[in-house]
Write a protein that holds these residues in place. Structure first.
Motif, PDB file in Angstrom:
ATOM      1  N   LYS A 288       0.871  -1.174   0.000  1.00  0.00           N
ATOM      2  CA  LYS A 288       0.000   0.000   0.000  1.00  0.00           C
ATOM      3  C   LYS A 288       0.903   1.217   0.000  1.00  0.00           C
ATOM      4  O   LYS A 288       1.134   1.830   1.047  1.00  0.00           O
ATOM      5  CB  LYS A 288      -0.919  -0.023   1.222  1.00  0.00           C
ATOM      6  N   PRO A 289       1.448   1.549  -1.155  1.00  0.00           N
ATOM      7  CA  PRO A 289       2.519   2.546  -1.216  1.00  0.00           C
ATOM      8  C   PRO A 289       2.094   3.900  -0.654  1.00  0.00           C
ATOM      9  O   PRO A 289       2.910   4.628  -0.102  1.00  0.00           O
ATOM     10  CB  PRO A 289       2.836   2.636  -2.709  1.00  0.00           C
ATOM     11  N   LEU A 290       0.816   4.250  -0.780  1.00  0.00           N
ATOM     12  CA  LEU A 290       0.398   5.575  -0.310  1.00  0.00           C
ATOM     13  C   LEU A 290       0.263   5.600   1.206  1.00  0.00           C
ATOM     14  O   LEU A 290       0.229   6.651   1.824  1.00  0.00           O
ATOM     15  CB  LEU A 290      -0.915   5.982  -0.973  1.00  0.00           C
ATOM     16  N   GLU A 291       0.193   4.399   1.803  1.00  0.00           N
ATOM     17  CA  GLU A 291       0.126   4.336   3.258  1.00  0.00           C
ATOM     18  C   GLU A 291       1.448   3.871   3.853  1.00  0.00           C
ATOM     19  O   GLU A 291       1.518   3.495   5.031  1.00  0.00           O
ATOM     20  CB  GLU A 291      -1.008   3.380   3.686  1.00  0.00           C
ATOM     21  N   GLY A 292       2.457   3.838   3.055  1.00  0.00           N
ATOM     22  CA  GLY A 292       3.797   3.560   3.579  1.00  0.00           C
ATOM     23  C   GLY A 292       4.155   2.100   3.735  1.00  0.00           C
ATOM     24  O   GLY A 292       5.162   1.788   4.337  1.00  0.00           O
ATOM     25  N   SER A 293       3.356   1.166   3.211  1.00  0.00           N
ATOM     26  CA  SER A 293       3.842  -0.212   3.269  1.00  0.00           C
ATOM     27  C   SER A 293       4.176  -0.690   1.857  1.00  0.00           C
ATOM     28  O   SER A 293       3.382  -0.583   0.933  1.00  0.00           O
ATOM     29  CB  SER A 293       2.839  -1.144   3.934  1.00  0.00           C
ATOM     30  N   PHE A 294       5.421  -1.172   1.754  1.00  0.00           N
ATOM     31  CA  PHE A 294       5.988  -1.460   0.425  1.00  0.00           C
ATOM     32  C   PHE A 294       6.349  -2.929   0.268  1.00  0.00           C
ATOM     33  O   PHE A 294       7.373  -3.247  -0.313  1.00  0.00           O
ATOM     34  CB  PHE A 294       7.219  -0.591   0.203  1.00  0.00           C
ATOM     35  N   GLY A 295       5.549  -3.820   0.799  1.00  0.00           N
ATOM     36  CA  GLY A 295       5.897  -5.231   0.696  1.00  0.00           C
ATOM     37  C   GLY A 295       5.692  -5.742  -0.724  1.00  0.00           C
ATOM     38  O   GLY A 295       4.628  -5.589  -1.309  1.00  0.00           O
ATOM     39  N   ILE A 296       6.771  -6.304  -1.304  1.00  0.00           N
ATOM     40  CA  ILE A 296       6.610  -6.803  -2.676  1.00  0.00           C
ATOM     41  C   ILE A 296       6.677  -8.323  -2.732  1.00  0.00           C
ATOM     42  O   ILE A 296       6.777  -8.894  -3.807  1.00  0.00           O
ATOM     43  CB  ILE A 296       7.663  -6.201  -3.628  1.00  0.00           C
ATOM     44  N   PHE A 297       6.590  -8.975  -1.583  1.00  0.00           N
ATOM     45  CA  PHE A 297       6.677 -10.437  -1.642  1.00  0.00           C
ATOM     46  C   PHE A 297       5.606 -11.062  -2.536  1.00  0.00           C
ATOM     47  O   PHE A 297       5.910 -11.979  -3.306  1.00  0.00           O
ATOM     48  CB  PHE A 297       6.622 -11.056  -0.246  1.00  0.00           C
ATOM     49  N   PRO A 298       4.353 -10.573  -2.485  1.00  0.00           N
ATOM     50  CA  PRO A 298       3.343 -11.163  -3.371  1.00  0.00           C
ATOM     51  C   PRO A 298       3.743 -11.055  -4.837  1.00  0.00           C
ATOM     52  O   PRO A 298       3.507 -11.971  -5.624  1.00  0.00           O
ATOM     53  CB  PRO A 298       2.095 -10.308  -3.100  1.00  0.00           C
ATOM     54  N   MET A 299       4.374  -9.940  -5.199  1.00  0.00           N
ATOM     55  CA  MET A 299       4.797  -9.775  -6.585  1.00  0.00           C
ATOM     56  C   MET A 299       5.946 -10.724  -6.934  1.00  0.00           C
ATOM     57  O   MET A 299       5.993 -11.284  -8.024  1.00  0.00           O
ATOM     58  CB  MET A 299       5.241  -8.330  -6.838  1.00  0.00           C
ATOM     59  N   ILE A 300       6.889 -10.862  -5.987  1.00  0.00           N
ATOM     60  CA  ILE A 300       7.992 -11.797  -6.233  1.00  0.00           C
ATOM     61  C   ILE A 300       7.421 -13.192  -6.450  1.00  0.00           C
ATOM     62  O   ILE A 300       7.769 -13.894  -7.407  1.00  0.00           O
ATOM     63  CB  ILE A 300       8.984 -11.802  -5.048  1.00  0.00           C
ATOM     64  N   ALA A 301       6.497 -13.564  -5.549  1.00  0.00           N
ATOM     65  CA  ALA A 301       5.909 -14.901  -5.653  1.00  0.00           C
ATOM     66  C   ALA A 301       5.177 -15.053  -6.979  1.00  0.00           C
ATOM     67  O   ALA A 301       5.354 -16.049  -7.695  1.00  0.00           O
ATOM     68  CB  ALA A 301       4.948 -15.134  -4.479  1.00  0.00           C
ATOM     69  N   ALA A 302       4.370 -14.039  -7.351  1.00  0.00           N
ATOM     70  CA  ALA A 302       3.607 -14.155  -8.589  1.00  0.00           C
ATOM     71  C   ALA A 302       4.541 -14.253  -9.796  1.00  0.00           C
ATOM     72  O   ALA A 302       4.321 -15.053 -10.703  1.00  0.00           O
ATOM     73  CB  ALA A 302       2.677 -12.953  -8.743  1.00  0.00           C
ATOM     74  N   SER A 303       5.609 -13.450  -9.792  1.00  0.00           N
ATOM     75  CA  SER A 303       6.559 -13.509 -10.903  1.00  0.00           C
ATOM     76  C   SER A 303       7.173 -14.906 -11.012  1.00  0.00           C
ATOM     77  O   SER A 303       7.255 -15.480 -12.101  1.00  0.00           O
ATOM     78  CB  SER A 303       7.687 -12.488 -10.703  1.00  0.00           C
ATOM     79  N   LEU A 304       7.593 -15.435  -9.846  1.00  0.00           N
ATOM     80  CA  LEU A 304       8.229 -16.750  -9.884  1.00  0.00           C
ATOM     81  C   LEU A 304       7.231 -17.820 -10.318  1.00  0.00           C
ATOM     82  O   LEU A 304       7.546 -18.681 -11.141  1.00  0.00           O
ATOM     83  CB  LEU A 304       8.818 -17.095  -8.506  1.00  0.00           C
ATOM     84  N   LEU A 305       5.995 -17.752  -9.750  1.00  0.00           N
ATOM     85  CA  LEU A 305       4.996 -18.771 -10.100  1.00  0.00           C
ATOM     86  C   LEU A 305       4.656 -18.701 -11.589  1.00  0.00           C
ATOM     87  O   LEU A 305       4.617 -19.727 -12.277  1.00  0.00           O
ATOM     88  CB  LEU A 305       3.724 -18.570  -9.270  1.00  0.00           C
ATOM     89  N   ALA A 306       4.418 -17.484 -12.071  1.00  0.00           N
ATOM     90  CA  ALA A 306       4.059 -17.354 -13.489  1.00  0.00           C
ATOM     91  C   ALA A 306       5.190 -17.865 -14.371  1.00  0.00           C
ATOM     92  O   ALA A 306       4.963 -18.580 -15.350  1.00  0.00           O
ATOM     93  CB  ALA A 306       3.756 -15.893 -13.816  1.00  0.00           C
TER      94      ALA A 306
END
Ligand SMILES: Nc1ncnc2c1ncn2[C@@H]1O[C@H](COP(=O)(O)OP(=O)(O)OP(=O)(O)O)[C@@H](O)[C@H]1O
Ligand SMILES: [Mg+2]
Lengths: 307, 253, 279
Positions: A76-94
């Protein structure tokens, strides 16, 4: 030798000649220097790219914390949380999913073209595959959006925009790369190997699976890794079909967001720390690609040594 | 020997390809406006020696040369600008190697490279060079056609014309007829005969008759050394060295 | 024995099936898009502007052409120069290894990273803003490895005898390169350029972050412009018009097919120009 006498006569025009040669040699050196500069521009470009990406993307790891970014679950970049693990996981899975599909089907297609196909058929299929390698990825994405997504929705439900759709599109997209590189290396296997195996009474298929494919394995691996690189780096085709929700996908039918689509979707309006977080996403992607590249060059070097 | 000028001479010339000692301690004096034939069995260093004269061996990084080569009494490896040297010592290769461009452009390549731009002058040079190479009549109507379309013999004469266009004083020929049929070979031999009036020619050949027919001087090479060197007539009639005799009569090589 | 036969039959069937899947999937995509796209591919669509009810793609075609031309003008000389250095001058060693490593890495970097870089460097820092120039500069770095590698291959095909022939006439090294080596490798250079054009035409992510997506006619290279691929992306993503999207996709596929044809022609010419020598 009447060297002295001859040198005197040669000396008459010596001075002007020397000047001419010096000018010419200077020109030669300038030309070589310019060409060297061209060659070096590749190195310089790489340096500048890496520098700027890292320069813009690394500081946020210090400000927010490496763990909070790479293993953070909430984006939630506008609220200051920048966790990208879901994106890393999605990239690897895809990537893994599409490579599993693309590598199997692609390798078998390559075997077909190199060993089984009648000549007339491979004469049609090969240029067709070459053509497909050149089709813009956004076209694949558009096809996915208009055909695959509705199909998934119809048979599996859930709207269709999903990790599965991305896997299918990427899987098809990387087929031409894998097929053509694998086929080339299958064809490069010396006939003697095959003859040796056939002469021992092995069947054609046994020869293919026991001799030809193992002999071509480094080339095949290179093709698969190149395909992997294309899949992990693909952006627009994925955005069109994956749903782009930054969440950890629980199943193949869930929406997801990859590293690449994260950058492309938000870059145009991101500011400050948010923009830095997107560059951090780029840094992570860069690191993945570098790892892949090192694996690839190692494979090529091994293949070179074997020969 | 008294009346003739020495055009090229070598002093204790050695050449090594890495560890392979290919040319051994050669002292030879090549006379001006004569045809000198280099004969000897395959691999004895004829080509290698020939290329030391116009420094074509400089292209190979692992080559090492000791001793001196003099061209008009100046040291080829010290006193000359390499480009000037190659301009004055032209070379024709074993396999015809025309450039993949028109016949005209092939001949004009050298003069253009050396700064001649005017169309009329180039036309003149191309015509006279092709005439000297006995090729003009055959190609004058198709100068703009690609040189690769010529027959092997024509290609080789084109390569000779290309060399003549630079107005060299010496022409090195490395088995110029070995890739050609007998008729084309004969034409080249006639040509060499013509050219000897104005040029110093050094020609490598495997063909004894050819050497006997066209050369004034002959050098017999063996294992990188010059075994015997002298007037062709003498070498072929009364060779001094047993090995020369054996080679010429076909007993080995 | 019988068991083995059955097993082999199944294996063969699987291989045929996989080949069929590949061909079918790919044929499906092409045919589906062309078939749906042709309906909308009329002169009005191709040759009008994107405004006032007329949703033509002429501005996008022009932007694409500009970006292609600019990128090629930048990348081709540099790439060919680099290849010449690598093949004609470089001695095996650290430098050669370094350049090889750099080109290989550049070839592997995903286009979105190029986009990110172009956005920060050309658009923001150098203040070229979203413009065809920013796009072209970014893309020219992206295609540089393709140009270098393809040209290198072509240069390696030029016979040593050409170089010897020229040097023996007293040409200098650079005169030899300019007079004989480079002209002989022209079809190879052409192949390199055509391949790059294909990549540029098909690129979306890197262009979208650097050249922007304005649908006006680009007036100069400092204007923003939308290429065909980006246009297709926007049409599809925003769901503006699938009809237009089909037509745009069809144009892209046809362009790629033409580019492939041209590549094969050029490559064929390269081969021929060196084989006709031994007659
Ligand atoms: N480029 C090279 N690198 C390494 N060794 C070489 C090279 N060229 C020639 N040699 C070696 O040098 C020796 C002399 O070769 P050269 O070609 O001069 O012989 P040649 O008398 O011209 O033979 P031929 O009559 O077959 O042309 C041979 O042993 C050969 O193997
Ligand atoms: Mg020889």
């Amino acid at each position: 030798m009447n060297k002295a006498c001859n040198s005197i006569s040669a000396n008459i025009s010596y001075g002007t000649q020397q000047k001419k040669y010096r000018l010419r040699n200077l020109k030669e050196h300038i030309a070589e220097g310019l060409l060297l500069l061209c060659a070096f521009l590749a190195v310089i470009s790489l340096l500048i790219i890496a520098t700027y990406i890292f320069y813009s993307g690394v500081p946020i790891f210090g400000k927010v914390g490496f763990k909070e970014i790479v293993f953070g679950m909430v984006w939630k970049p506008l609220e200051g949380s920048f966790g990208i693990f879901p994106m890393i996981a999605a990239s690897l899975l895809a990537t893994l999913g599409s490579v599993a599909f693309g590598a199997t089907v692609g390798l078998m297609t390559a075997v077909f073209l190199a060993e089984l196909s009648p000549l007339w058929l491979s004469k049609i299929v090969r240029p067709a595959i070459e053509l497909l390698a050149g089709i813009p990825s956004v076209v694949y994405g558009f096809f996915g959006l208009i055909v695959i997504v509705p199909l998934i929705d119809k048979y599996c439900g859930g709207g269709g925009n999903s990790l599965l759709a991305a896997i299918m599109i990427l899987g098809i997209m990387i087929l031409p790369t894998i097929v053509s590189i694998s086929e080339t290396s299958l064809r490069a296997v010396p006939v003697e190997y095959k003859e040796g195996s056939l002469a021992l009474g092995a069947s054609q298929l046994q020869t293919i699976f026991k001799v030809t494919i193992p002999a071509a394995k480094s080339g095949i691996a290179a093709g698969i890794i190149l395909g992997m690189g294309r899949a992990i780096g693909e952006t627009m085709a994925v955005i069109l079909v994956i749903g782009n929700t930054p969440q950890l996908p629980g199943s193949l039918l869930d929406r997801a967001r990859t590293l690449t689509s994260n950058i492309a979707i938000e870059m145009s309006y991101a500011q400050g720390l948010h923009q830095e977080a997107l560059f951090a996403t780029g840094v992570v992607l860069f690191v993945f690609i570098m790892i892949l590249n090192i694996v690839l060059t190692t494979i090529f070097r091994k293949a070179g040594e074997e020969k | 020997m008294n009346n003739t000028q020495i055009k090229i001479s070598t002093k204790n010339l050695n050449l090594y390809y890495g560890d392979n000692h290919a040319v051994k301690n050669i002292n030879i004096r090549i006379e001006e406006k004569k045809v000198t034939a280099l004969i000897g069995p395959s691999g004895c260093g004829k080509s290698t020696f020939l290329k030391t004269l116009n420094r074509m061996n400089d292209l190979i990084p692992y080559v090492r040369i000791t001793g001196d080569v003099y061209f008009e009494d100046l040291d080829v490896y010290k006193d000359y600008d390499i480009v000037e040297l190659r301009k004055r010592i032209g070379m024709v290769f074993q396999k015809p190697n025309p450039f993949p461009m028109s016949i005209y452009d092939n001949v004009a390549y050298g003069p253009r490279t050396h700064g001649i731009k005017a169309k009329e002058i180039l036309d003149e040079i191309v015509k006279s060079s092709l005439e000297k190479a006995a090729l003009w009549e055959e190609v004058k109507d198709r100068l703009k056609q690609n040189a690769l379309g010529l027959s092997g013999g024509q290609q080789q004469r084109l390569c000779i014309a290309r060399v003549l266009a630079v107005e060299p004083e010496v022409i090195l020929m490395d088995e110029p007829t070995s890739a050609l049929d007998p008729l084309a070979t004969l034409k080249i031999e006639d040509l060499v005969h013509e050219l000897r009036n104005n040029y110093t020619i050094i020609i490598v050949t495997h063909n004894m008759q050819q050497a006997a027919r066209i050369s004034d001087q002959t050098a017999f090479f063996l294992h990188g050394e010059v075994v015997e060197y002298g007037p062709t007539k003498k070498i072929f009639r009364v060779p001094e060295d047993k090995r020369t005799e054996d080679y010429i009569t076909g007993r080995f090589g | 024995m019988k068991k083995r036969k059955i097993k082999e039959t199944i294996q063969k069937a699987v291989i045929w099936l996989c080949a069929f899947i590949t061909v079918a999937a790919l044929a499906w995509i092409v045919i589906y898009i062309i078939a749906n796209g042709l309906a909308h591919l009329n002169p009005d669509f191709i040759f009008s502007e994107y405004k006032g009810g007329k949703n033509g793609i002429l501005p996008m075609i022009l932007s694409t052409v500009y970006v292609v031309l600019l990128s090629v003008i930048i990348a081709a000389p540099i790439g060919v120069g680099a290849a010449l250095y690598l093949v004609e001058y470089a001695k095996p060693g650290k430098l050669l290894y370094l350049v090889r490593f750099a080109t290989e890495t550049l070839a592997g970097i995903p286009s979105i990273i190029y986009g990110l870089f172009g956005f920060i460097f050309f658009v923001t820092i150098l203040k070229f803003s979203f413009s065809l120039l920013s796009g072209a500069l970014t893309l020219s770095i992206m295609v540089l490895p393709t140009v270098i590698r393809t040209t290198e291959e072509a240069l390696k095909c030029v016979p040593v005898s050409y170089r010897e022939g020229s040097l023996a006439l007293g040409a200098t090294k650079f005169q030899t390169i300019r007079g004989v080596v480079l002209p002989s490798a022209i079809p190879g250079v052409l192949t390199a350029v055509i391949l790059s054009i294909g990549r540029i035409v098909g690129e979306t992510a890197a262009v979208y972050l650097t050249a922007g997506m304005v649908t006006r006619f680009p007036g100069s290279m400092m204007d923003s412009g939308r290429t065909l691929s980006v246009h297709l992306y926007v049409l599809a993503k925003e769901g503006i018009s699938f009809e237009e999207a089909f037509a745009t996709a069809a144009i892209l596929i046809i362009t790629v097919a033409l580019i492939n044809l041209a590549t094969n022609k050029a490559a064929g010419r390269l081969k021929r120009s060196f084989t006709s020598q031994d007659n």
